[in-house]
Motif scaffolding. Structure first.
Motif, PDB file in Angstrom:
ATOM      1  N   ARG A  91       8.119  23.745  48.940  1.00 14.28           N
ATOM      2  CA  ARG A  91       6.662  23.833  48.871  1.00 14.28           C
ATOM      3  C   ARG A  91       6.211  24.175  47.440  1.00 14.28           C
ATOM      4  NH1 ARG A  91       2.722  25.134  52.650  1.00 14.28           N
ATOM      5  NH2 ARG A  91       4.231  26.030  54.127  1.00 14.28           N
ATOM      6  N   LYS A  92       6.887  25.112  46.812  1.00 10.78           N
ATOM      7  CA  LYS A  92       6.501  25.540  45.468  1.00 10.78           C
ATOM      8  C   LYS A  92       6.569  24.390  44.469  1.00 10.78           C
ATOM      9  CE  LYS A  92       7.835  30.391  45.966  1.00 10.78           C
ATOM     10  NZ  LYS A  92       8.820  31.441  45.580  1.00 10.78           N
ATOM     11  N   ARG A  93       7.579  23.548  44.577  1.00  8.14           N
ATOM     12  CA  ARG A  93       7.698  22.416  43.641  1.00  8.14           C
ATOM     13  C   ARG A  93       6.613  21.378  43.928  1.00  8.14           C
ATOM     14  NH1 ARG A  93      11.372  26.457  44.017  1.00  8.14           N
ATOM     15  NH2 ARG A  93      12.564  26.534  42.076  1.00  8.14           N
ATOM     16  N   ALA A  94       6.251  21.214  45.189  1.00  6.85           N
ATOM     17  CA  ALA A  94       5.156  20.302  45.513  1.00  6.85           C
ATOM     18  C   ALA A  94       3.831  20.847  45.005  1.00  6.85           C
ATOM     19  CB  ALA A  94       5.094  20.085  47.025  1.00  6.85           C
ATOM     20  N   GLN A  95       3.618  22.153  45.125  1.00  6.64           N
ATOM     21  CA  GLN A  95       2.406  22.781  44.602  1.00  6.64           C
ATOM     22  C   GLN A  95       2.264  22.549  43.100  1.00  6.64           C
ATOM     23  OE1 GLN A  95       3.033  26.859  45.780  1.00  6.64           O
ATOM     24  NE2 GLN A  95       1.596  26.720  47.509  1.00  6.64           N
ATOM     25  N   ASP A  96       3.380  22.499  42.409  1.00  5.95           N
ATOM     26  CA  ASP A  96       3.377  22.353  40.954  1.00  5.95           C
ATOM     27  C   ASP A  96       2.958  20.958  40.517  1.00  5.95           C
ATOM     28  OD1 ASP A  96       3.890  23.372  38.317  1.00  5.95           O
ATOM     29  OD2 ASP A  96       5.769  22.255  38.301  1.00  5.95           O
ATOM     30  N   GLY A  97       3.038  19.976  41.427  1.00  7.71           N
ATOM     31  CA  GLY A  97       2.651  18.620  41.080  1.00  7.71           C
ATOM     32  C   GLY A  97       3.799  17.683  40.774  1.00  7.71           C
ATOM     33  N   ILE A  98       5.012  18.065  41.159  1.00  8.10           N
ATOM     34  CA  ILE A  98       6.164  17.167  40.978  1.00  8.10           C
ATOM     35  C   ILE A  98       5.878  15.838  41.676  1.00  8.10           C
ATOM     36  CG2 ILE A  98       8.611  16.832  41.511  1.00  8.10           C
ATOM     37  CD1 ILE A  98       8.034  18.915  39.327  1.00  8.10           C
ATOM     38  N   GLY A  99       6.165  14.737  40.984  1.00  6.61           N
ATOM     39  CA  GLY A  99       5.856  13.428  41.554  1.00  6.61           C
ATOM     40  C   GLY A  99       6.721  13.091  42.754  1.00  6.61           C
ATOM     41  N   LEU A 100       8.040  13.111  42.558  1.00  8.77           N
ATOM     42  CA  LEU A 100       8.981  12.791  43.627  1.00  8.77           C
ATOM     43  C   LEU A 100      10.016  13.897  43.716  1.00  8.77           C
ATOM     44  CD1 LEU A 100      10.038  10.698  45.739  1.00  8.77           C
ATOM     45  CD2 LEU A 100      11.528   9.812  43.924  1.00  8.77           C
ATOM     46  N   ILE A 101      10.095  14.532  44.875  1.00  3.67           N
ATOM     47  CA  ILE A 101      11.133  15.525  45.123  1.00  3.67           C
ATOM     48  C   ILE A 101      12.302  14.840  45.810  1.00  3.67           C
ATOM     49  CG2 ILE A 101      11.734  17.622  46.393  1.00  3.67           C
ATOM     50  CD1 ILE A 101       8.793  18.478  46.121  1.00  3.67           C
ATOM     51  N   ILE A 102      13.481  14.917  45.200  1.00  3.89           N
ATOM     52  CA  ILE A 102      14.708  14.423  45.831  1.00  3.89           C
ATOM     53  C   ILE A 102      15.454  15.653  46.334  1.00  3.89           C
ATOM     54  CG2 ILE A 102      16.776  13.009  45.588  1.00  3.89           C
ATOM     55  CD1 ILE A 102      15.513  11.798  43.061  1.00  3.89           C
ATOM     56  N   SER A 103      15.701  15.696  47.618  1.00  6.68           N
ATOM     57  CA  SER A 103      16.290  16.898  48.203  1.00  6.68           C
ATOM     58  C   SER A 103      17.714  17.120  47.711  1.00  6.68           C
ATOM     59  CB  SER A 103      16.314  16.792  49.731  1.00  6.68           C
ATOM     60  OG  SER A 103      17.423  16.007  50.161  1.00  6.68           O
ATOM     61  N   GLU A 104      18.188  18.328  47.945  1.00  4.87           N
ATOM     62  CA  GLU A 104      19.621  18.599  47.803  1.00  4.87           C
ATOM     63  C   GLU A 104      20.403  17.629  48.696  1.00  4.87           C
ATOM     64  OE1 GLU A 104      20.061  22.547  50.113  1.00  4.87           O
ATOM     65  OE2 GLU A 104      17.952  22.002  50.038  1.00  4.87           O
ATOM     66  N   GLY A 105      21.692  17.455  48.428  1.00  6.82           N
ATOM     67  CA  GLY A 105      22.502  16.572  49.256  1.00  6.82           C
ATOM     68  C   GLY A 105      22.540  17.043  50.708  1.00  6.82           C
ATOM     69  N   ILE A 106      22.299  16.114  51.632  1.00  7.68           N
ATOM     70  CA  ILE A 106      22.264  16.411  53.062  1.00  7.68           C
ATOM     71  C   ILE A 106      23.340  15.557  53.730  1.00  7.68           C
ATOM     72  CG2 ILE A 106      20.854  16.509  55.134  1.00  7.68           C
ATOM     73  CD1 ILE A 106      18.370  16.451  53.351  1.00  7.68           C
ATOM     74  N   VAL A 107      24.307  16.202  54.391  1.00  7.59           N
ATOM     75  CA  VAL A 107      25.460  15.446  54.881  1.00  7.59           C
ATOM     76  C   VAL A 107      25.124  14.674  56.149  1.00  7.59           C
ATOM     77  CG1 VAL A 107      27.156  16.919  53.758  1.00  7.59           C
ATOM     78  CG2 VAL A 107      26.438  17.467  56.090  1.00  7.59           C
ATOM     79  N   ILE A 108      25.806  13.535  56.305  1.00  6.73           N
ATOM     80  CA  ILE A 108      25.490  12.590  57.378  1.00  6.73           C
ATOM     81  C   ILE A 108      26.339  12.793  58.621  1.00  6.73           C
ATOM     82  CG2 ILE A 108      24.714  10.875  55.700  1.00  6.73           C
ATOM     83  CD1 ILE A 108      27.398   9.393  56.161  1.00  6.73           C
ATOM     84  N   SER A 109      27.345  13.678  58.541  1.00  8.80           N
ATOM     85  CA  SER A 109      28.227  13.950  59.676  1.00  8.80           C
ATOM     86  C   SER A 109      29.004  15.223  59.386  1.00  8.80           C
ATOM     87  CB  SER A 109      29.215  12.793  59.898  1.00  8.80           C
ATOM     88  OG  SER A 109      30.211  12.792  58.880  1.00  8.80           O
ATOM     89  N   PRO A 110      29.631  15.819  60.393  1.00 11.85           N
ATOM     90  CA  PRO A 110      30.451  17.004  60.115  1.00 11.85           C
ATOM     91  C   PRO A 110      31.577  16.725  59.123  1.00 11.85           C
ATOM     92  CG  PRO A 110      30.011  16.834  62.465  1.00 11.85           C
ATOM     93  CD  PRO A 110      29.525  15.551  61.841  1.00 11.85           C
ATOM     94  N   ARG A 111      32.129  15.531  59.176  1.00 12.39           N
ATOM     95  CA  ARG A 111      33.252  15.193  58.300  1.00 12.39           C
ATOM     96  C   ARG A 111      32.815  14.872  56.884  1.00 12.39           C
ATOM     97  NH1 ARG A 111      38.164  11.265  60.469  1.00 12.39           N
ATOM     98  NH2 ARG A 111      39.780  12.081  59.080  1.00 12.39           N
ATOM     99  N   ALA A 112      31.525  14.749  56.673  1.00 12.29           N
ATOM    100  CA  ALA A 112      30.982  14.442  55.351  1.00 12.29           C
ATOM    101  C   ALA A 112      30.824  15.679  54.491  1.00 12.29           C
ATOM    102  CB  ALA A 112      29.624  13.756  55.497  1.00 12.29           C
ATOM    103  N   LYS A 113      31.036  16.853  55.057  1.00  9.21           N
ATOM    104  CA  LYS A 113      30.736  18.126  54.401  1.00  9.21           C
ATOM    105  C   LYS A 113      31.803  18.501  53.380  1.00  9.21           C
ATOM    106  CE  LYS A 113      29.749  22.941  55.750  1.00  9.21           C
ATOM    107  NZ  LYS A 113      29.642  23.863  56.915  1.00  9.21           N
ATOM    108  N   GLY A 114      31.353  19.017  52.213  1.00  9.33           N
ATOM    109  CA  GLY A 114      32.303  19.398  51.183  1.00  9.33           C
ATOM    110  C   GLY A 114      32.037  20.742  50.547  1.00  9.33           C
TER     111      GLY A 114
END
Length: 354
Positions: free
Chosen positions: A51-74
């Motif tokens: 929310r804070k980065r959106a409040q600041d006016g960042i154009g595009l927020i790319i999230s932290e890496g989000i894993v697609i399965s349990p086996r994808a986790k590192g």
């Protein structure tokens, strides 16, 4: 209050893909490991972080890496987007960003061999080939384990998981996705000659090794559209920081041919140092622009002056800022008012969500 007029381009709104963005500054994806370590579910602290980065006016927020399965986790504490509980937990995050007028996409991620069975639910890590990476897992302090070479059935399953993760991201309220195809993770393990020695259609020369990446791209684009799909790619590898393509310009041409073949329109070339010259007197992003007229997100230890110049010369269309945005949630406001930036301190800023 002083108004800084040095960085005009950075603050201009722009249309990128399906998104009307308030500025040409993007928030680069940065692993924070603040999800529940067992469930991969994010909480209220993550809501406020974005929310804070959106409040600041960042154009595009790319999230932290989000894993697609349990086996994808590192890494311990990384979030997921494969369960209903995880999807529901992301909804307050995306709602908060949208309430502030922001745009946020989910980086969908499979680490491949850069993992350990204690992180992947007791299963061996997966990779293009059964070649063990050197080094140890950040924040876990155990060596990377020997991976299993993925069968064609495994490949089809993971391609499907990427597509489902993209659909789940849209369901959670994200505006699109970025496929993490860089930094020595699973897609890059197929792309690279140091981790792929297959003799089937997924191995061979670089063009042939990109087959898995192309299948993932097609599946995700079919799921959410080319105007909502970004692909991140690089030579840089977290487990082999000195690696570079033998012929960088030829490699970049080969990647771009693959992107065109799959209908990709939004790309995120990643390098450690944005100004590093690779070939023909050009940086990575300049070489990419030589062959690509679509959208380019630039990243690589960017400072405001370098980013402004690259936007003005047309090398990139968005400037992705990383660690300074962890230390400065009000990054844009500081630039606009000519206020000095807080220096990123890993001992402080990686341990707290600010």
């Amino acid at each position: 209050m002083t108004t800084n007029t040095t960085f005009q381009k950075l603050f201009e709104p722009t249309q990128i893909g399906a998104w009307n963005l308030r500025s040409q500054i993007a928030m680069a994806p940065m692993t924070r490991s603040f999800a529940d370590p067992t469930t991969g579910v994010v909480g209220p602290d993550v809501v406020e972080y974005y929310r804070k980065r959106a409040q600041d006016g960042i154009g595009l927020i790319i999230s932290e890496g989000i894993v697609i399965s349990p086996r994808a986790k590192g890494n311990p504490g990384v979030p997921g987007i494969y369960s209903e509980e995880q999807i529901e937990a992301w909804k307050p995050v995306t709602e908060a960003v949208h309430q502030e007028g922001g745009t946020i996409i989910a980086q969908i991620w499979h680490v491949g061999r850069l993992s350990h069975h204690e992180l992947t639910g007791g299963q061996a890590p997966q990779s293009a080939s059964a070649i063990q990476a050197e080094g140890q897992i950040p924040r876990f302090r155990k060596p990377y384990e020997q991976p299993e070479e993925m069968s064609k059935k495994d490949i089809r399953e993971v391609v499907g998981q990427f597509a489902q993760a993209a659909k789940n991201a849209i369901k959670a309220g994200f505006d699109g996705v970025e496929i993490h195809g860089a930094h020595g993770y699973l897609i890059d393990q197929f792309n690279s000659d140091i981790s792929n020695n297959r003799s089937d259609e997924y191995g061979g020369d670089l063009a042939q090794r990109l087959t898995f990446m192309k299948e993932v791209l097609r599946a995700v684009i079919d799921a959410v559209g080319s105007d909502r799909t970004v692909i991140r790619f690089s030579a840089f590898k977290g487990d082999n920081i000195d690696y570079m393509w033998k012929d960088p310009e030829a490699a970049i041409r080969t990647f771009i041919e693959a992107f065109r073949e799959t209908g990709t329109t939004l790309i995120h070339p990643s390098t450690r140092y944005f100004t590093q010259v690779l070939a023909d007197g050009k940086t990575m992003h300049q070489l990419v622009r030589k062959y690509w007229d679509g959208t380019i997100i630039g990243v690589g230890d960017l400072d405001p002056g370098t980013a402004e110049a690259a936007l003005n010369e047309g090398t990139i269309d968005l400037a992705a800022i990383g660690r300074p945005l962890i230390a400065n949630p009000d990054y844009i406001q500081r630039l606009k008012t000519d206020t000095s930036l807080e220096t990123f301190d890993p001992n402080q800023h990686l341990l707290t969500l600010v």
